[in-house]
Design a protein around this motif. Sequence first.
Motif, PDB file in Angstrom:
ATOM      1  N   ARG B 310       0.861  -1.185   0.000  1.00 34.46           N
ATOM      2  CA  ARG B 310       0.000   0.000   0.000  1.00 34.46           C
ATOM      3  C   ARG B 310       0.889   1.224   0.000  1.00 34.46           C
ATOM      4  N   HIS B 328      -0.627  -0.795  -5.726  1.00 37.95           N
ATOM      5  CA  HIS B 328      -1.436  -1.563  -4.764  1.00 37.95           C
ATOM      6  C   HIS B 328      -1.367  -3.061  -5.052  1.00 37.95           C
ATOM      7  N   HIS B 369      -9.566   9.003  -5.944  1.00 38.00           N
ATOM      8  CA  HIS B 369     -10.671   8.082  -6.192  1.00 38.00           C
ATOM      9  C   HIS B 369     -10.263   6.633  -5.961  1.00 38.00           C
ATOM     10  N   LYS B 371      -7.544   5.270  -4.283  1.00 35.70           N
ATOM     11  CA  LYS B 371      -6.832   4.804  -3.095  1.00 35.70           C
ATOM     12  C   LYS B 371      -7.745   4.015  -2.142  1.00 35.70           C
ATOM     13  N   SER B 372      -8.919   4.567  -1.823  1.00 29.51           N
ATOM     14  CA  SER B 372      -9.800   3.877  -0.873  1.00 29.51           C
ATOM     15  C   SER B 372     -10.317   2.571  -1.476  1.00 29.51           C
ATOM     16  N   ASN B 373     -10.482   2.558  -2.787  1.00 26.50           N
ATOM     17  CA  ASN B 373     -10.928   1.329  -3.439  1.00 26.50           C
ATOM     18  C   ASN B 373      -9.836   0.260  -3.436  1.00 26.50           C
ATOM     19  N   ASP B 375      -7.477   0.045  -1.192  1.00 21.21           N
ATOM     20  CA  ASP B 375      -7.394  -0.436   0.195  1.00 21.21           C
ATOM     21  C   ASP B 375      -8.501  -1.450   0.479  1.00 21.21           C
ATOM     22  N   ALA B 376      -9.701  -1.177  -0.038  1.00 18.57           N
ATOM     23  CA  ALA B 376     -10.826  -2.082   0.204  1.00 18.57           C
ATOM     24  C   ALA B 376     -10.565  -3.454  -0.408  1.00 18.57           C
ATOM     25  N   ASP B 379      -7.959  -5.450   1.565  1.00 13.63           N
ATOM     26  CA  ASP B 379      -8.532  -6.068   2.768  1.00 13.63           C
ATOM     27  C   ASP B 379      -9.395  -7.278   2.398  1.00 13.63           C
ATOM     28  N   HIS B 430     -14.767   0.016  -2.697  1.00  9.75           N
ATOM     29  CA  HIS B 430     -15.080   0.544  -1.378  1.00  9.75           C
ATOM     30  C   HIS B 430     -16.594   0.625  -1.174  1.00  9.75           C
ATOM     31  N   GLU B 431     -17.266   1.098  -2.222  1.00  5.64           N
ATOM     32  CA  GLU B 431     -18.728   1.209  -2.192  1.00  5.64           C
ATOM     33  C   GLU B 431     -19.351  -0.191  -2.088  1.00  5.64           C
ATOM     34  N   GLN B 434     -19.177  -1.379   1.432  1.00  4.04           N
ATOM     35  CA  GLN B 434     -20.156  -0.684   2.278  1.00  4.04           C
ATOM     36  C   GLN B 434     -21.559  -1.218   2.036  1.00  4.04           C
TER      37      GLN B 434
END
Lengths: 466, 466
Positions: B310, B328, B369, B371-373, B375-376, B379, B430-431, B434
């Motif tokens: 990461r 990533h 936009h 980065k969080s995806n 990371d998701a 995980d 990420h979405e 959630q």
Amino acid sequence: MIGRAGTLPGMADESTRRIAIVGAGLAGSLMAVSLAQMGHAVTVYERRPDPREHGFQGGRSINLALSTRGITALERVGLAETVLDQAIPMRGRMVHKVDGELTYQPYSSNADDAINSVDRGRLNLTLLDAADQFDNVALRFGHRCLNVDLDRPAVAFENVENESFVEAEADLIIGADGAFSAVRRRLQLLDRFNYSQHYLEHGYKELTIPPADEIPGFAGSDHDGYALDPNALHIWPRGGFMMIALPNQDRSFTCTCFWPYRGPTGFDSIETREQIVPFFERHFPDAVPLMPTLEADYQANPTSSLVTVRCFPWHYEDKVVLIGDAAHAIVPFYGQGMNAAFEDCRILSEYIDELAPNWHGALETFTMHRKSNADAIADLAMDNFIEMRDKVGSKTFLLRKKVDQALHRIMPKTFTPLYNLITFTNTPYHEARQRAAAQDRLIISAGIALLVIILIAWLLLGFWLG
Amino acid sequence: MIGRAGTLPGMADESTRRIAIVGAGLAGSLMAVSLAQMGHAVTVYERRPDPREHGFQGGRSINLALSTRGITALERVGLAETVLDQAIPMRGRMVHKVDGELTYQPYSSNADDAINSVDRGRLNLTLLDAADQFDNVALRFGHRCLNVDLDRPAVAFENVENESFVEAEADLIIGADGAFSAVRRRLQLLDRFNYSQHYLEHGYKELTIPPADEIPGFAGSDHDGYALDPNALHIWPRGGFMMIALPNQDRSFTCTCFWPYRGPTGFDSIETREQIVPFFERHFPDAVPLMPTLEADYQANPTSSLVTVRCFPWHYEDKVVLIGDAAHAIVPFYGQGMNAAFEDCRILSEYIDELAPNWHGALETFTMHRKSNADAIADLAMDNFIEMRDKVGSKTFLLRKKVDQALHRIMPKTFTPLYNLITFTNTPYHEARQRAAAQDRLIISAGIALLVIILIAWLLLGFWLG
């Protein structure tokens, strides 16, 4: 134990090793002293020029808080007294509110407990001088580490003065070259080496409060020539950002601003010289009259970043090992960076003492023992930032601190608050954190029990009255 | 859209850029095609020799599971059909128990949903050939990236063949050079660059199940010449370790063992050639008769590590950006490594389309936009390892999967299981995570409501009867 110089009883011994230490900062120079006392042939390589000829250059912050772990490690090599003579004890936090109100929070119910403000440069000189007394220590300044051959092992240096290249072979290489360690960068290329570097959104900038008599218009000091009480660590907590000040022996204070890089209270909110004083007037009004060189200092001094570095493993076979910031750089908010590094030196020395000539065993035991402790203090240091900048000013926090210290006074053996375990004991960090968590659960249980008793008493009283 | 070769309408345009892509793997070659179609002057540099002359070398695993995100990205450049022609659709998991019992779990209640086993080497060649059709693309093999000058920007390469040094200046440098990216290594030296590399305790080793007619004593195949059903991903989950197998177009399967490095079921538990077959007989008995070259393969093939990388940010001004594994790297257990890399290519291209000539804006929006995806999915891929090796064989898991797919069939718009959101849609990772969490809460609430209704009914019934 200082002063084996000239006599090298260990040198003929089978267990004697040629050891190359990369980095002559705090960890490197203390480790050199310790290994020299054990009779090893130590060479210390440092990128910077000799501070005894050229003055001390750089390093992260000008003063540091030496506490029990650091002192214990210095005692082991016979240097604690010398260093403490250069230090100023701080026995509590002095919290400065925006309206100028001061609240003093003692660190411990034990009057002897203090953290000690020491000058980084002077401490480093003391350690270097101590190392230099040994015939079996050589110091090589102006040597920049370029690469490490892990398997021989050997280190390649650039001699910065004459731009020549030097290669140093050794039996053991110790990477004590800080958060941006070149030795670690080589280990990072190994398969299955875990590594992370994480930067805070906050940076720091150092400023100065000069001695009272150098502050124009200062009314006269109640504090021995200091502008503020020198036996406290001063904090201006502002929620999300803060300033702190630590005393120096020359009766000045070094202030450090910990602010976010961006945002309305961030470094980027001050764009011109004219905005500096108004910002401080708004957030740190009682400090402004004490800082006659505020504008110049603010502009001259850099804004530096704050990094947490974690890695694993810290050693390669019996050949290379990392100590201090090279293995575990942490943020400064628990005042434990140097103390943890010195504790590394003590514990690594103890394992070598115990396990040599099994050097691989010594390095592996060191890594396995220290890793979880380094992770614990890295987490705690991060948590303490939030405590210092956000909670330290609150009434609930103050009450909890008072309850903690009262419990500690009543049951000093059973109950020791986390801060005291970290700062005033040598309890391994990880164990300290676990013990504090157990204590927290106990307090909560006791609180609930108390509430139940009150409720029952209230019901019985109601029944009895009527 | 393939085949603009020879006509370069964009080249005269103000917004045309000289772009250097480091790495001609899957992400780098797809990005080259996409940027070439947009009219930019692209040069792709690759450390390895040209696979079209020297055969395909290395890379992490031999076959990969292409799914919706990857297909969507390929569609954008007009290559989806070509690639899918080379693929074998897998519509579910085939779970192999120790006693040989097989359980089939479809991936989706929608019969069209499939993940597609593709050959990494062949796919890479297809993408390189597509890039090579453009006059505005140059491919440079045997170029090893040594360093990046971020500010010019420029990349320094060693030409591996003649050991000369080459420097390439460009307007934009794209680091598509994989998990051990040299471009990223340069970014890592920047102040405030967050970075982590974390290795699993597990490694992997590839083995082979040949086509049915090459297996001595094989009774004959019900599966079109394959030894196992080719339209499934085969899993041998064993709790803590597992083996999987994916079909190839030549009617062989590539098996991958995901085992811990150490321990009773670890790679280190097999020390001699004689121990190989007994280990497989004990844990994967039904696979042994299908693997005539097991011993030789096991000894010849390397045990490789599994890393999650990461970092942040992925770009430097408007000059350098990372895509794919360089930005990533994730573990392979969700089959999303390549799909996420292809999605990077699509989304970066879309932002460039939308925001150019504001290149800085395009790169920054891409980083923020994605980065969080990233990371998701990192995980989720880690979580899925536990699901695949431990849970996939359990009855509870199977029931939950059935409930999920039933709900999806009844309410395809309202309820889509996490696996389907990740694998069969382009919903940002990420979405998707959630949304799945919200669905989980809904199922739990519905379950509780159902229990309450049953309880009330039971009480009423008792009342009415009683």
